[in-house]
Design a protein around this motif. Structure first.
Motif, mmCIF file in Angstrom:
data_model
loop_
_atom_site.group_PDB
_atom_site.id
_atom_site.type_symbol
_atom_site.label_atom_id
_atom_site.label_comp_id
_atom_site.label_asym_id
_atom_site.label_seq_id
_atom_site.Cartn_x
_atom_site.Cartn_y
_atom_site.Cartn_z
ATOM 1 N N THR A 5 0.835 -1.194 0.000
ATOM 2 C CA THR A 5 0.000 0.000 0.000
ATOM 3 C C THR A 5 0.871 1.245 0.000
ATOM 4 O OG1 THR A 5 -0.159 0.022 2.411
ATOM 5 C CG2 THR A 5 -1.914 -1.122 1.208
ATOM 6 N N PHE A 6 0.321 2.309 -0.527
ATOM 7 C CA PHE A 6 0.945 3.625 -0.512
ATOM 8 C C PHE A 6 -0.185 4.629 -0.347
ATOM 9 C CE2 PHE A 6 2.080 7.547 -2.769
ATOM 10 C CZ PHE A 6 3.181 7.920 -2.026
ATOM 11 N N GLY A 7 -0.321 5.179 0.840
ATOM 12 C CA GLY A 7 -1.413 6.108 1.109
ATOM 13 C C GLY A 7 -2.751 5.453 0.815
ATOM 14 N N ALA A 8 -3.523 6.075 -0.054
ATOM 15 C CA ALA A 8 -4.856 5.576 -0.414
ATOM 16 C C ALA A 8 -4.819 4.607 -1.587
ATOM 17 C CB ALA A 8 -5.769 6.755 -0.746
ATOM 18 N N TYR A 9 -3.638 4.077 -1.909
ATOM 19 C CA TYR A 9 -3.490 3.209 -3.067
ATOM 20 C C TYR A 9 -2.989 1.829 -2.672
ATOM 21 C CZ TYR A 9 -3.587 7.750 -5.362
ATOM 22 O OH TYR A 9 -3.933 9.011 -5.765
ATOM 23 N N GLU A 10 -3.430 0.830 -3.411
ATOM 24 C CA GLU A 10 -2.921 -0.532 -3.307
ATOM 25 C C GLU A 10 -2.093 -0.788 -4.562
ATOM 26 O OE1 GLU A 10 -6.594 -2.675 -3.264
ATOM 27 O OE2 GLU A 10 -6.856 -2.433 -1.111
ATOM 28 N N ILE A 11 -0.912 -1.339 -4.397
ATOM 29 C CA ILE A 11 -0.054 -1.696 -5.527
ATOM 30 C C ILE A 11 0.018 -3.203 -5.570
ATOM 31 C CG2 ILE A 11 2.252 -1.521 -6.529
ATOM 32 C CD1 ILE A 11 2.512 1.193 -5.004
ATOM 33 N N SER A 12 -0.292 -3.770 -6.730
ATOM 34 C CA SER A 12 -0.438 -5.216 -6.832
ATOM 35 C C SER A 12 0.124 -5.754 -8.140
ATOM 36 C CB SER A 12 -1.928 -5.582 -6.738
ATOM 37 O OG SER A 12 -2.128 -6.952 -6.961
ATOM 38 N N ALA A 13 0.666 -6.971 -8.074
ATOM 39 C CA ALA A 13 1.120 -7.681 -9.262
ATOM 40 C C ALA A 13 0.090 -8.725 -9.710
ATOM 41 C CB ALA A 13 2.464 -8.356 -8.994
ATOM 42 N N ASP A 14 -1.112 -8.642 -9.189
ATOM 43 C CA ASP A 14 -2.182 -9.582 -9.548
ATOM 44 C C ASP A 14 -2.693 -9.255 -10.951
ATOM 45 O OD1 ASP A 14 -4.480 -11.093 -9.876
ATOM 46 O OD2 ASP A 14 -5.415 -10.439 -8.000
ATOM 47 N N PRO A 15 -2.451 -10.123 -11.928
ATOM 48 C CA PRO A 15 -2.887 -9.825 -13.299
ATOM 49 C C PRO A 15 -4.409 -9.749 -13.437
ATOM 50 C CG PRO A 15 -2.033 -12.063 -13.159
ATOM 51 C CD PRO A 15 -1.767 -11.406 -11.833
ATOM 52 N N GLY A 16 -5.135 -10.369 -12.528
ATOM 53 C CA GLY A 16 -6.584 -10.334 -12.573
ATOM 54 C C GLY A 16 -7.180 -8.972 -12.262
ATOM 55 N N ALA A 47 0.294 -9.808 -21.769
ATOM 56 C CA ALA A 47 0.304 -11.265 -21.616
ATOM 57 C C ALA A 47 1.722 -11.822 -21.455
ATOM 58 C CB ALA A 47 -0.386 -11.922 -22.809
ATOM 59 N N GLY A 48 2.710 -11.174 -22.054
ATOM 60 C CA GLY A 48 4.078 -11.677 -22.004
ATOM 61 C C GLY A 48 4.942 -11.032 -20.935
ATOM 62 N N SER A 49 4.326 -10.319 -20.002
ATOM 63 C CA SER A 49 5.094 -9.541 -19.033
ATOM 64 C C SER A 49 4.612 -9.764 -17.612
ATOM 65 C CB SER A 49 4.962 -8.044 -19.362
ATOM 66 O OG SER A 49 5.421 -7.750 -20.650
ATOM 67 N N LEU A 50 5.436 -9.313 -16.674
ATOM 68 C CA LEU A 50 5.059 -9.189 -15.268
ATOM 69 C C LEU A 50 4.483 -7.784 -15.127
ATOM 70 C CD1 LEU A 50 5.151 -10.066 -12.269
ATOM 71 C CD2 LEU A 50 7.528 -9.239 -12.222
ATOM 72 N N ASN A 51 3.245 -7.675 -14.674
ATOM 73 C CA ASN A 51 2.529 -6.402 -14.657
ATOM 74 C C ASN A 51 2.196 -5.971 -13.246
ATOM 75 O OD1 ASN A 51 1.763 -6.101 -17.717
ATOM 76 N ND2 ASN A 51 1.374 -8.226 -17.170
ATOM 77 N N PHE A 52 2.191 -4.653 -13.043
ATOM 78 C CA PHE A 52 1.861 -4.069 -11.755
ATOM 79 C C PHE A 52 0.822 -2.983 -11.965
ATOM 80 C CE2 PHE A 52 5.984 -5.854 -11.368
ATOM 81 C CZ PHE A 52 6.086 -6.317 -10.069
ATOM 82 N N GLY A 53 -0.131 -2.922 -11.076
ATOM 83 C CA GLY A 53 -1.110 -1.857 -11.102
ATOM 84 C C GLY A 53 -1.176 -1.189 -9.748
ATOM 85 N N ALA A 54 -1.544 0.080 -9.756
ATOM 86 C CA ALA A 54 -1.856 0.796 -8.522
ATOM 87 C C ALA A 54 -3.335 1.133 -8.592
ATOM 88 C CB ALA A 54 -1.011 2.061 -8.396
ATOM 89 N N TYR A 55 -4.030 0.901 -7.482
ATOM 90 C CA TYR A 55 -5.484 1.003 -7.462
ATOM 91 C C TYR A 55 -5.941 1.862 -6.297
ATOM 92 C CZ TYR A 55 -4.603 -3.053 -10.358
ATOM 93 O OH TYR A 55 -4.121 -3.884 -11.338
ATOM 94 N N ASP A 56 -7.006 2.625 -6.529
ATOM 95 C CA ASP A 56 -7.634 3.369 -5.451
ATOM 96 C C ASP A 56 -8.165 2.345 -4.452
ATOM 97 O OD1 ASP A 56 -10.229 4.433 -4.150
ATOM 98 O OD2 ASP A 56 -9.238 6.256 -4.902
ATOM 99 N N ALA A 57 -7.760 2.442 -3.204
ATOM 100 C CA ALA A 57 -8.117 1.442 -2.197
ATOM 101 C C ALA A 57 -9.612 1.408 -1.912
ATOM 102 C CB ALA A 57 -7.345 1.688 -0.905
ATOM 103 N N THR A 58 -10.303 2.500 -2.170
ATOM 104 C CA THR A 58 -11.746 2.551 -1.909
ATOM 105 C C THR A 58 -12.555 2.031 -3.090
ATOM 106 O OG1 THR A 58 -11.426 4.451 -0.462
ATOM 107 C CG2 THR A 58 -13.660 4.058 -1.258
#
Length: 143
Positions: A5-16, A47-58
């Motif tokens: 987590t970073f403040g109000a954000y979640e950082i995840s490597a979950d491709p889903g 599809a061919g990469s390791l991906n990361f997203g940052a998401y609004d936690a709410t």
């Protein structure tokens, strides 16, 4: 699966959790290195990469993205780092790249590379430096 987590954000490597349509829109319309990239090409890159997203936690809405091409043993290429315009200047970009670095650390990679025309300061904050001997590197393809 890596998550932080970073403040109000979640950082995840979950491709889903990735919003592929949103990622394509960001990159193909607002990222100088990917302008005009087709959706098919972007989906293939994801599809061919390791991906990361940052998401609004709410809301769960995706706010940022980063992609890594790696063999998980010796080398990684960090690319397609993008933070949605309203979230820029909050430190989210630095936090996202730090999360990528931390996720890759157990692999013992010899080198993580990236290319940027305008965000050197973001990457320097977490340890990236300019190439000591850039004359040793070569590229094949359109620059």
């Amino acid at each position: 699966m890596s998550e932080t987590t970073f403040g109000a954000y979640e950082i995840s490597a979950d491709p889903g959790r990735l919003d592929a349509a949103r990622i394509h829109h960001w990159l193909s319309t607002d990222a100088y290195w990917a302008l005009g990239r087709s959706r098919e090409k972007q989906d293939s890159a994801i599809a061919g990469s390791l991906n990361f997203g940052a998401y609004d936690a709410t809301s769960g809405e995706q706010i940022a993205y980063a992609r890594v091409v790696t063999d998980h043993a010796t080398f990684a290429w960090l690319c397609d780092v993008y933070v949605d315009r309203p979230a820029r200047g909050t430190g989210l970009g630095t936090a996202l790249v730090a999360a990528v670095r931390d996720h890759l650390e157990p692999s013992g990679l010899r080198r993580i590379l990236l290319a940027t025309a305008d965000a050197h300061g973001v990457y320097e904050k977490i340890g990236f430096t300019t190439l000591e001997n850039p004359d040793k590197w070569m590229a094949l393809g359109i620059q």
